[in-house]
Motif scaffolding. Structure first.
Motif, short mmCIF file in Angstrom:
data_model
loop_
_atom_site.label_atom_id
_atom_site.label_comp_id
_atom_site.label_asym_id
_atom_site.label_seq_id
_atom_site.Cartn_x
_atom_site.Cartn_y
_atom_site.Cartn_z
N TYR A 24 33.72 45.90 44.98
CA TYR A 24 33.23 47.02 44.19
C TYR A 24 33.41 48.37 44.90
O TYR A 24 33.15 49.41 44.30
N LEU A 41 38.42 41.00 42.02
CA LEU A 41 37.91 41.29 40.69
C LEU A 41 36.83 42.37 40.82
O LEU A 41 35.82 42.16 41.51
N SER A 45 29.57 42.13 37.40
CA SER A 45 28.45 41.64 38.20
C SER A 45 27.91 42.76 39.09
O SER A 45 26.82 42.64 39.66
N ASP A 83 36.82 44.34 34.94
CA ASP A 83 36.12 43.86 33.74
C ASP A 83 35.97 44.93 32.67
O ASP A 83 35.44 46.01 32.95
N LYS A 111 39.89 42.06 32.41
CA LYS A 111 39.28 40.77 32.04
C LYS A 111 38.34 41.01 30.86
O LYS A 111 37.58 41.99 30.86
N GLU A 113 35.50 38.91 28.23
CA GLU A 113 34.68 37.70 28.05
C GLU A 113 34.58 37.36 26.58
O GLU A 113 34.44 38.27 25.74
N LEU A 178 39.93 32.46 33.04
CA LEU A 178 38.87 32.25 34.02
C LEU A 178 37.79 31.40 33.36
O LEU A 178 37.34 31.72 32.24
N GLU A 180 34.02 29.73 33.75
CA GLU A 180 32.78 29.80 34.54
C GLU A 180 31.80 28.72 34.10
O GLU A 180 31.53 28.57 32.90
N ILE A 211 37.03 31.70 42.38
CA ILE A 211 36.44 33.02 42.60
C ILE A 211 34.96 32.88 42.95
O ILE A 211 34.29 31.96 42.46
N VAL A 213 31.42 35.60 43.81
CA VAL A 213 30.89 36.96 43.94
C VAL A 213 30.73 37.25 45.44
O VAL A 213 30.16 36.45 46.19
O1 KIV Z 1 31.62 39.99 36.90
C1 KIV Z 1 31.93 39.07 37.67
O2 KIV Z 1 31.72 39.12 38.88
C2 KIV Z 1 32.56 37.88 37.09
C3 KIV Z 1 32.71 36.70 38.00
C4 KIV Z 1 31.43 35.98 38.09
C5 KIV Z 1 33.80 35.80 37.55
O3 KIV Z 1 32.90 37.87 35.95
#
Ligand code: KIV
Length: 261
Positions: A24, A41, A45, A83, A111, A113, A178, A180, A211, A213
């Protein structure tokens, strides 16, 4: 040193496992980029681990773009995926606007969802030249629809829907799937059924990549850790390299990190 691209990951499918972590900020992006980890990524999160929120729902597009810019500032070697936040893939126009913001901030793939209903969104992003990762199974943006962070795909209907979604979304042009928190045998079935790389988190040992976190794997998360997390200690570089090695040689995830049924 390596420069991981989607072409690298495609060529590795079925040959060599790859590793991903969330990132991040510029400092951690530097260490991840210097390590043997392949993908960063910029996950939403960050709403939980950086902003202290209870879910990812409150994260905005501006915040995602800001953290993507921070990561892109120091990353040299990893593929950067970012994301699209909650509701940003709810229409084609919103998805295109969001993808533009994240790609111009330094993402190399976005990405999203959801489930099979994302087909028109993937199609539009693909037509606009935006690489896409589709996140299936437990999709945290929809935690309030699931009624909690629960393993998905334990019943036959959800298993069938997950497999069908992966096939339809990759046919529409998704570059990565991906998965989860799904049972390991479902993740294996999906990985074998699609030609693109599949990344797993709590999805067993048979996906093409793994992956975690970052704050979970470095042991910085003060809360109870999910079953699928393994903590790596030492300097950030040593910890990241140990994780990448475990993924490569198949020792992570072990049976205790998986949902076997
Ligand atoms: O936002 C995120 O960190 C994720 C991971 C848990 C795959 O989507």
């Amino acid at each position: 040193m390596k420069r991981t691209t989607i072409a690298t990951l495609r060529s590795q499918k079925g040959q060599a496992k790859f590793s991903c972590v969330t990132g991040y900020d510029a400092t951690f992006a530097h260490w991840i980029s210097e390590s043997d980890v392949d993908v960063i990524l910029v996950g939403d999160s960050l709403g939980m681990v950086i902003q202290g929120k209870g879910s990812t729902v409150g994260v905005s597009l501006d915040e995602m773009a800001y953290h993507t810019r921070c990561v892109a500032q120091t990353n040299r070697n990893c593929l950067v995926i970012s994301d699209l936040p909650f509701m940003q893939a709810a229409s084609v126009d919103r998805a295109l606007d969001g993808a533009q913001a994240l790609m111009q901030a330094g993402a190399e793939m976005v990405k999203i969802e959801g489930d099979e209903r994302l087909v028109p969104i993937v199609d539009a992003l693909n037509a606009a030249g935006v690489p896409v990762c589709v996140h299936l199974g437990l999709t945290p943006q929809f935690v309030h629809r699931f009624g909690g962070y629960k393993v998905q795909g334990r019943d036959q209907a959800t298993r069938d829907a997950t497999l069908k979604a992966a096939q339809a979304l990759t046919a529409a042009g998704a570059d990565i799937v991906l998965l989860e928190c799904v049972p390991s045998d479902l993740a294996r079935e999906v990985t074998e059924a699609v030609s693109v790389p599949v990344i797993g988190i709590g999805a067993g040992a048979d996906t093409d990549g793994q992956i975690l976190v970052l704050h979970d794997m470095l042991g910085f998360n003060p809360h109870r850790l999910a079953r699928f997390v393994k903590v790596y200690t030492g300097s950030p570089l040593d910890a990241l390299n140990a994780y990448a090695r475990d993924v490569r040689d198949g020792s992570f995830p072990a049976a205790e990190h998986q949902f076997l049924d």
